[in-house]
Design a protein around this motif. Structure first.
Motif, PDB file in Angstrom:
ATOM      1  N   PRO A  73       0.818  -1.221   0.000  1.00  0.00           N
ATOM      2  CA  PRO A  73       0.000   0.000   0.000  1.00  0.00           C
ATOM      3  C   PRO A  73       0.850   1.269   0.000  1.00  0.00           C
ATOM      4  O   PRO A  73       2.055   1.235   0.288  1.00  0.00           O
ATOM      5  N   ASP A  74       0.215   2.387  -0.295  1.00  0.00           N
ATOM      6  CA  ASP A  74       0.928   3.665  -0.379  1.00  0.00           C
ATOM      7  C   ASP A  74       1.593   4.031   0.945  1.00  0.00           C
ATOM      8  O   ASP A  74       2.673   4.612   0.947  1.00  0.00           O
ATOM      9  N   ARG A  75       0.950   3.700   2.062  1.00  0.00           N
ATOM     10  CA  ARG A  75       1.460   4.113   3.377  1.00  0.00           C
ATOM     11  C   ARG A  75       2.379   3.075   4.014  1.00  0.00           C
ATOM     12  O   ARG A  75       2.726   3.194   5.184  1.00  0.00           O
ATOM     13  N   TYR A  76       2.754   2.068   3.270  1.00  0.00           N
ATOM     14  CA  TYR A  76       3.686   1.064   3.796  1.00  0.00           C
ATOM     15  C   TYR A  76       4.999   1.735   4.181  1.00  0.00           C
ATOM     16  O   TYR A  76       5.482   2.607   3.443  1.00  0.00           O
ATOM     17  N   PRO A  77       5.583   1.434   5.336  1.00  0.00           N
ATOM     18  CA  PRO A  77       5.301   0.332   6.254  1.00  0.00           C
ATOM     19  C   PRO A  77       4.327   0.671   7.388  1.00  0.00           C
ATOM     20  O   PRO A  77       4.242  -0.099   8.354  1.00  0.00           O
ATOM     21  N   THR A 136      -0.857 -10.325  11.910  1.00  0.00           N
ATOM     22  CA  THR A 136       0.196  -9.462  11.380  1.00  0.00           C
ATOM     23  C   THR A 136      -0.207  -8.775  10.080  1.00  0.00           C
ATOM     24  O   THR A 136       0.512  -7.884   9.613  1.00  0.00           O
ATOM     25  N   LEU A 137      -1.341  -9.160   9.512  1.00  0.00           N
ATOM     26  CA  LEU A 137      -1.843  -8.501   8.302  1.00  0.00           C
ATOM     27  C   LEU A 137      -2.934  -7.487   8.618  1.00  0.00           C
ATOM     28  O   LEU A 137      -3.565  -6.957   7.702  1.00  0.00           O
ATOM     29  N   LYS A 156      -7.160  -4.353  16.470  1.00  0.00           N
ATOM     30  CA  LYS A 156      -7.543  -5.747  16.258  1.00  0.00           C
ATOM     31  C   LYS A 156      -6.386  -6.578  15.732  1.00  0.00           C
ATOM     32  O   LYS A 156      -6.365  -7.793  15.883  1.00  0.00           O
ATOM     33  N   GLY A 157      -5.444  -5.921  15.088  1.00  0.00           N
ATOM     34  CA  GLY A 157      -4.314  -6.634  14.512  1.00  0.00           C
ATOM     35  C   GLY A 157      -3.015  -6.341  15.230  1.00  0.00           C
ATOM     36  O   GLY A 157      -2.973  -5.621  16.228  1.00  0.00           O
ATOM     37  N   ALA A 158      -1.936  -6.899  14.696  1.00  0.00           N
ATOM     38  CA  ALA A 158      -0.629  -6.786  15.345  1.00  0.00           C
ATOM     39  C   ALA A 158       0.441  -6.219  14.414  1.00  0.00           C
ATOM     40  O   ALA A 158       1.626  -6.365  14.677  1.00  0.00           O
ATOM     41  N   TRP A 159       0.010  -5.561  13.324  1.00  0.00           N
ATOM     42  CA  TRP A 159       0.999  -4.997  12.406  1.00  0.00           C
ATOM     43  C   TRP A 159       1.774  -3.863  13.068  1.00  0.00           C
ATOM     44  O   TRP A 159       1.220  -3.022  13.785  1.00  0.00           O
ATOM     45  N   LYS A 160       3.088  -3.834  12.800  1.00  0.00           N
ATOM     46  CA  LYS A 160       3.967  -2.767  13.267  1.00  0.00           C
ATOM     47  C   LYS A 160       4.899  -2.373  12.118  1.00  0.00           C
ATOM     48  O   LYS A 160       5.281  -3.227  11.310  1.00  0.00           O
TER      49      LYS A 160
END
Length: 204
Positions: free
Chosen positions: A59-63, A90-91, A96-100
């Motif tokens: 995505p554009d805002r990755y990471p 992690t996705l 609700k998620g664990a993405w960092k």
């Protein structure tokens, strides 16, 4: 610009130290937002002997946002639906998620590889398969093996045939290739930290 620089670095890391049983490459050298990946089914799992293809969209805002990952190869799994969508913390974005932002495509693919080996029936996308996994494990294993043989085995033969023109072309584009040598597949690597790579629900 920041996203592209980040992806170039990540792909270089893949070339230098690829995770065991995982490969990833760009579909277009000038486009870092669309990636293709493959995961070898782990030994001792019903997916052993197959290679599973995935598509990754950055995505554009990755990471600061997680990549979008879908299975292309059909797989019989409680946490992966018929459209290839994956239920994995992690996705997903917090809470609700664990993405960092410190995570990357390599850790995501390693997380998916771990999920394939250790399904989480408590948070399923496919309820019927989750129930089968919990209450009729032998049937689940049999069906998962049949799906692997039907959908993933042909890809395995094609990808590991490194003498083919296609595989040589892939290597020339910087493909983190999966070796067809049995010794390579059985090579052990130090275990990676699993703190951010489980599929357990995040506790508040």
């Amino acid at each position: 610009m920041q996203r592209n620089l980040r992806m170039k670095k990540e792909l270089q890391m893949f070339v230098q130290s690829p995770p065991r049983g995982v490969s990833c490459w760009t579909n277009d050298e000038d486009n870092m937002t669309q990636l293709t990946a493959q995961i070898i089914g782990g030994e001792g799992t019903p997916y052993e002997g197959g290679i599973f293809k995935l598509e990754i969209q950055i995505p554009d805002r990755y990471p600061f946002e997680p990549p979008k990952v879908n299975f292309v190869t059909p797989i019989y799994h409680p946490n992966i639906d018929s459209g290839g969508r994956i239920c994995l913390d992690t996705l997903k974005m917090p809470p609700k998620g664990a993405w960092k932002p410190c995570l990357n495509v390599s850790t995501v693919l390693t997380s998916i590889q771990l999920l394939m080996a250790e399904p989480n029936p408590e948070d399923p996308l496919m309820t019927e398969i989750a129930n089968e996994f919990q209450y009729n494990k032998s049937m689940y294993l049999q069906t998962a093996r049949e799906w692997t043989k039907k959908h993933a085995m042909d890809d395995y033969v094609q990808v590991t045939n490194l003498s083919s023109p296609e595989s040589k072309s892939s290597e020339s584009k910087g493909l983190c290739s999966v070796s067809d040598k049995s010794k390579e597949l059985k090579r052990t690597h130090p275990p990676q930290p699993l703190d951010d790579m489980t599929n357990k629900k995040v506790r508040n």
